[in-house]
Scaffold this active site. Structure first.
Site, PDB file in Angstrom:
ATOM      1  N   HIS A  81       1.063 -14.426  -9.404  1.00  0.00           N
ATOM      2  CA  HIS A  81       0.187 -14.147  -8.260  1.00  0.00           C
ATOM      3  C   HIS A  81      -0.236 -12.669  -8.339  1.00  0.00           C
ATOM      4  O   HIS A  81       0.573 -11.786  -8.584  1.00  0.00           O
ATOM      5  CB  HIS A  81       0.958 -14.423  -6.973  1.00  0.00           C
ATOM      6  CG  HIS A  81       0.213 -14.049  -5.739  1.00  0.00           C
ATOM      7  ND1 HIS A  81      -1.140 -14.261  -5.602  1.00  0.00           N
ATOM      8  CD2 HIS A  81       0.627 -13.482  -4.579  1.00  0.00           C
ATOM      9  CE1 HIS A  81      -1.525 -13.840  -4.410  1.00  0.00           C
ATOM     10  NE2 HIS A  81      -0.479 -13.348  -3.774  1.00  0.00           N
ATOM     11  N   ASN A 112      -6.197  -9.288  -4.224  1.00  0.00           N
ATOM     12  CA  ASN A 112      -5.369 -10.452  -3.928  1.00  0.00           C
ATOM     13  C   ASN A 112      -6.255 -11.529  -3.291  1.00  0.00           C
ATOM     14  O   ASN A 112      -6.718 -11.365  -2.170  1.00  0.00           O
ATOM     15  CB  ASN A 112      -4.253 -10.014  -2.968  1.00  0.00           C
ATOM     16  CG  ASN A 112      -3.337 -11.159  -2.566  1.00  0.00           C
ATOM     17  OD1 ASN A 112      -3.636 -12.322  -2.807  1.00  0.00           O
ATOM     18  ND2 ASN A 112      -2.230 -10.820  -1.935  1.00  0.00           N
ATOM     19  N   CYS A 156      -0.322 -17.814  -0.169  1.00  0.00           N
ATOM     20  CA  CYS A 156      -0.808 -17.548  -1.524  1.00  0.00           C
ATOM     21  C   CYS A 156      -0.228 -18.538  -2.540  1.00  0.00           C
ATOM     22  O   CYS A 156      -0.747 -18.686  -3.638  1.00  0.00           O
ATOM     23  CB  CYS A 156      -0.445 -16.130  -1.936  1.00  0.00           C
ATOM     24  SG  CYS A 156      -1.089 -14.908  -0.790  1.00  0.00           S
TER      25      CYS A 156
HETATM   26  O1  UT7 Z   1      -0.117 -12.171  -1.210  1.00  0.00           O
HETATM   27  C1  UT7 Z   1       0.880 -11.959  -0.273  1.00  0.00           C
HETATM   28  C2  UT7 Z   1       1.891 -11.100  -0.821  1.00  0.00           C
HETATM   29  N1  UT7 Z   1       1.568  -9.725  -0.570  1.00  0.00           N
HETATM   30  C3  UT7 Z   1       2.183  -8.790  -1.251  1.00  0.00           C
HETATM   31  O2  UT7 Z   1       2.949  -9.074  -2.115  1.00  0.00           O
HETATM   32  C4  UT7 Z   1       1.948  -7.347  -0.864  1.00  0.00           C
HETATM   33  C5  UT7 Z   1       3.262  -6.607  -0.969  1.00  0.00           C
HETATM   34  N2  UT7 Z   1       3.199  -5.206  -0.560  1.00  0.00           N
HETATM   35  C6  UT7 Z   1       2.556  -4.265  -1.283  1.00  0.00           C
HETATM   36  O3  UT7 Z   1       1.942  -4.548  -2.286  1.00  0.00           O
HETATM   37  C7  UT7 Z   1       2.713  -2.830  -0.871  1.00  0.00           C
HETATM   38  O4  UT7 Z   1       3.748  -2.718   0.087  1.00  0.00           O
HETATM   39  C8  UT7 Z   1       1.412  -2.212  -0.281  1.00  0.00           C
HETATM   40  C9  UT7 Z   1       0.377  -2.042  -1.377  1.00  0.00           C
HETATM   41  C10 UT7 Z   1       0.874  -3.097   0.830  1.00  0.00           C
HETATM   42  C11 UT7 Z   1       1.712  -0.817   0.292  1.00  0.00           C
HETATM   43  O5  UT7 Z   1       2.234   0.024  -0.724  1.00  0.00           O
HETATM   44  P1  UT7 Z   1       3.542   0.891  -0.434  1.00  0.00           P
HETATM   45  O6  UT7 Z   1       3.773   1.718  -1.637  1.00  0.00           O
HETATM   46  O7  UT7 Z   1       4.625  -0.057  -0.007  1.00  0.00           O
HETATM   47  O8  UT7 Z   1       3.065   1.823   0.736  1.00  0.00           O
HETATM   48  P2  UT7 Z   1       3.679   1.962   2.213  1.00  0.00           P
HETATM   49  O9  UT7 Z   1       3.301   0.776   3.034  1.00  0.00           O
HETATM   50  O10 UT7 Z   1       5.125   2.327   2.112  1.00  0.00           O
HETATM   51  O11 UT7 Z   1       2.862   3.218   2.725  1.00  0.00           O
HETATM   52  C12 UT7 Z   1       3.014   4.508   2.118  1.00  0.00           C
HETATM   53  C13 UT7 Z   1       2.006   5.463   2.741  1.00  0.00           C
HETATM   54  C14 UT7 Z   1       2.008   5.403   4.273  1.00  0.00           C
HETATM   55  O12 UT7 Z   1       1.776   6.722   4.737  1.00  0.00           O
HETATM   56  P3  UT7 Z   1       2.980   7.646   5.276  1.00  0.00           P
HETATM   57  O13 UT7 Z   1       3.595   6.867   6.409  1.00  0.00           O
HETATM   58  O14 UT7 Z   1       3.909   7.798   4.105  1.00  0.00           O
HETATM   59  O15 UT7 Z   1       2.304   8.902   5.677  1.00  0.00           O
HETATM   60  C15 UT7 Z   1       0.811   4.554   4.591  1.00  0.00           C
HETATM   61  O16 UT7 Z   1       0.258   4.840   5.856  1.00  0.00           O
HETATM   62  O17 UT7 Z   1       0.686   5.087   2.339  1.00  0.00           O
HETATM   63  C16 UT7 Z   1      -0.147   4.970   3.494  1.00  0.00           C
HETATM   64  N3  UT7 Z   1      -1.157   3.963   3.230  1.00  0.00           N
HETATM   65  C17 UT7 Z   1      -2.359   4.270   2.700  1.00  0.00           C
HETATM   66  N4  UT7 Z   1      -2.904   5.430   2.303  1.00  0.00           N
HETATM   67  C18 UT7 Z   1      -4.124   5.395   1.789  1.00  0.00           C
HETATM   68  C19 UT7 Z   1      -1.091   2.625   3.436  1.00  0.00           C
HETATM   69  N5  UT7 Z   1      -2.240   2.055   3.067  1.00  0.00           N
HETATM   70  C20 UT7 Z   1      -3.041   3.045   2.600  1.00  0.00           C
HETATM   71  C21 UT7 Z   1      -4.336   3.072   2.063  1.00  0.00           C
HETATM   72  N6  UT7 Z   1      -4.837   4.267   1.671  1.00  0.00           N
HETATM   73  N7  UT7 Z   1      -5.070   1.961   1.918  1.00  0.00           N
END
Ligand code: UT7
Length: 377
Positions: A254, A284, A114
Site C-alpha cells: 500500500h 495515497n 485502504c
Molecule cells: O492509508 C491509510 C494509512 N495511512 C498511513 O499509513 C499514514 C501513516 N502516517 C504517516 O505517514 C505520517 O505519520 C505522516 C506523514 C501523516 C506525518 O509524518 P510524521 O513524521 O509522523 O509527522 P508528525 O505528525 O509527527 O508531525 C511532525 C511535525 C508537526 O509539527 P510540530 O508539532 O513538530 O511543530 C506537524 O504539525 O510536522 C508538522 N506537519 C507538517 N509540516 C509541514 C504535519 N503535516 C505537515 C505538512 N507540512 N503537511
C-alpha cells in the site's frame, strides 16, 4: 463450474488528468515540497476532474480491464467494488458501475479502507475456489479528495484520487493466489475516521461548524500500526505460501508513505528495488493504491508471467489484507502446488519451529532452577 485456481487475466486503470504538485498545495496550506517529499515520498497526486465520479472512474478502469482480458461485460459473473468514497451513501456504487458497464451480474461494494481491494481479491478467489463463479471484476476506486479538509495540512497533502481494476478468472492451471491473510483491529477505529455523516453522528450544524464531515487521522499512531503490520503480515503470508521473503519477485505494498515501505524492506531483509513504489506520482489513493501499483508494474514489465508477487494493504478500520500470488499459468505454477517441494520445505520449517518452541517450554523450568541455584551460591 470453475476449476478452483484464481488468476488475474485483465487489468486497467483510470487516473484523473489533473496533476496537483506539492508546490500547488503550499499555496493553500502551510507546507512545503521539502516537508512532503522527505516525510512521505509524495511529489504530486491526481485530483478528480469536473466530470469524474467514483462510478465513472471505476467503470473506466473496469472497461480497460475487461478489454485486456478479452472479455465483454456480459461475460462477468460478479463485480466487487472496494471504496470508502462512493457516489452516494445509497445506492451501492457497485450497482451504478454494473449499469455503466452494461454487465448483467451481481455487484456489491466492499468497505475495508485502504485494504478494500485486497479484501475484494481474496473474496473473488473464494467464489472461484468454491466453483460458484468463473469471471469476477474487482475494482478499487477512490475520490478521497471530497472527504479531505483542505485547511488541514496533516491530511490533505497525503491523498489522491484514482481507480484500478482487475479481472479474476478461474483456471485449471495451479497458481494464482497461493496464500492470504485478512486482519482487523477495530480498537483503532478513531485513528483514521470521518466523525460525522454516518448513523452514529448524522450531519448537523455542529458538523459544518467543526468540520466533522472530513477525514481525521492520528498520523503517528497509524504510522506505528502500518510499520508493525506491513512486514509481519507479509512475512506470515509468504511463509504460509511455502516461500521465503527472498523468493518473492515483486512486493506491491500500500502506497501510504515511502518511509513505511523502506522500513518493511529492511525488516524483511529484501532490497528496496523489489518493492514497487509509485507514491511519488499519486500519493495515497486508498483502495485504489495496490491495484494501481499492480497495473503499472505490469505495464512497465516489472511483473511477468510466472512471477511471485506479495501485496499488502492497511488502513481505516483498522484493517489489513495480504495476498501472495503467482502471475499467469507458467510452468513455475506447478512448482508451488499443494504437494510441491516448496510446500514440503514450509511444513518442515513449521515442524522445526514447533519442536524448538516445545523444547524451550520444557527447558525453561530447568533453566530457572539452575539460574536460581547459581544466584544462591
Ligand atoms: O492509508 C491509510 C494509512 N495511512 C498511513 O499509513 C499514514 C501513516 N502516517 C504517516 O505517514 C505520517 O505519520 C505522516 C506523514 C501523516 C506525518 O509524518 P510524521 O513524521 O509522523 O509527522 P508528525 O505528525 O509527527 O508531525 C511532525 C511535525 C508537526 O509539527 P510540530 O508539532 O513538530 O511543530 C506537524 O504539525 O510536522 C508538522 N506537519 C507538517 N509540516 C509541514 C504535519 N503535516 C505537515 C505538512 N507540512 N503537511
Amino acid at each position: 463450474m470453475s476449476e478452483g485456481y484464481a488468476r488475474i487475466t485483465g487489468w486497467g486503470k483510470y487516473v484523473p488528468a489533473r496533476v496537483v504538485t506539492n508546490d500547488d498545495l503550499a499555496k493553500i496550506v502551510d507546507t512545503s515540497d521539502e516537508w512532503i517529499t522527505s516525510r512521505t515520498g509524495i511529489r504530486e497526486r491526481r485530483l478528480r476532474g469536473e466530470n469524474d465520479t467514483t462510478s465513472s472512474m471505476g467503470a473506466a478502469a473496469g472497461r480497460e480491464a475487461l478489454a485486456s482480458a478479452g472479455l465483454r461485460p456480459a461475460d462477468l459473473d460478479l463485480i466487487i467494488v472496494a471504496t470508502s468514497s462512493p457516489d452516494y451513501l445509497l445506492p451501492s456504487v457497485a450497482s451504478q458501475i454494473q449499469h455503466l458497464l452494461g454487465a448483467a451480474c451481481g455487484a456489491f461494494t466492499m468497505v475495508a479502507g485502504c485494504a478494500g481491494w485486497v479484501y475484494g481479491l481474496t473474496t473473488a478467489s473464494q467464489f472461484i475456489a468454491a466453483g460458484t463463479y468463473n469471471r469476477i471484476l474487482v475494482i478499487g476506486v477512490e475520490i478521497i479528495s471530497f472527504a479531505l479538509d483542505w485547511t488541514d495540512r496533516t491530511t490533505c497533502v497525503l491523498f489522491g484520487d484514482a481507480a484500478a481494476a482487475t479481472v479474476v478468472e478461474a483456471s485449471e492451471e495451479p497458481g494464482g493466489i497461493l496464500a492470504m491473510e485478512l486482519g482487523s483491529d477495530g480498537s483503532g477505529a478513531h485513528a483514521l475516521y470521518v466523525p460525522d455523516g454516518g448513523s452514529a453522528s448524522p450531519i448537523s450544524q455542529r458538523t459544518i461548524d467543526e468540520r466533522r464531515q472530513y477525514l481525521r487521522m492520528d498520523g503517528p499512531d497509524v504510522f506505528k500500526f502500518a510499520v508493525r503490520t506491513l512486514s509481519s503480515s507479509l512475512k506470515r503470508t509468504v511463509y504460509q505460501a511455502g516461500l521465503t521473503p527472498d523468493e518473492i519477485d515483486l512486493y506491491i505494498p500500500h502506497q501510504a508513505n515511502k518511509r513505511i515501505i523502506e522500513t518493511a524492506a529492511r525488516q524483511l531483509r529484501v532490497p528496496l528495488d523489489r518493492f514497487y513504489i509509485n507514491i511519488d506520482r499519486y500519493g495515497n489513493t486508498s483502495a485504489a493504491s495496490v491495484p494501481l501499483a499492480m497495473v503499472e508494474a505490469i505495464e512497465e514489465g516489472r511483473l511477468k508471467d510466472g512471477d511471485l508477487v506479495a501485496m499488502c494493504a492497511f488502513g481505516a478500520g483498522l484493517t489489513w489484507a495480504t495476498v501472495v500470488m503467482q502471475m499467469g499459468t507458467g510452468e513455475l505454477s506447478a512448482a508451488y502446488s499443494l504437494f510441491s517441494v516448496a510446500r514440503a520445505r514450509f511444513l518442515a520449517r513449521r515442524a522445526s519451529d514447533v519442536v524448538f518452541d516445545t523444547a524451550q517450554g520444557a527447558l525453561l523450568p530447568l533453566y530457572t532452577r539452575i539460574y536460581g541455584l547459581r544466584k544462591r551460591l
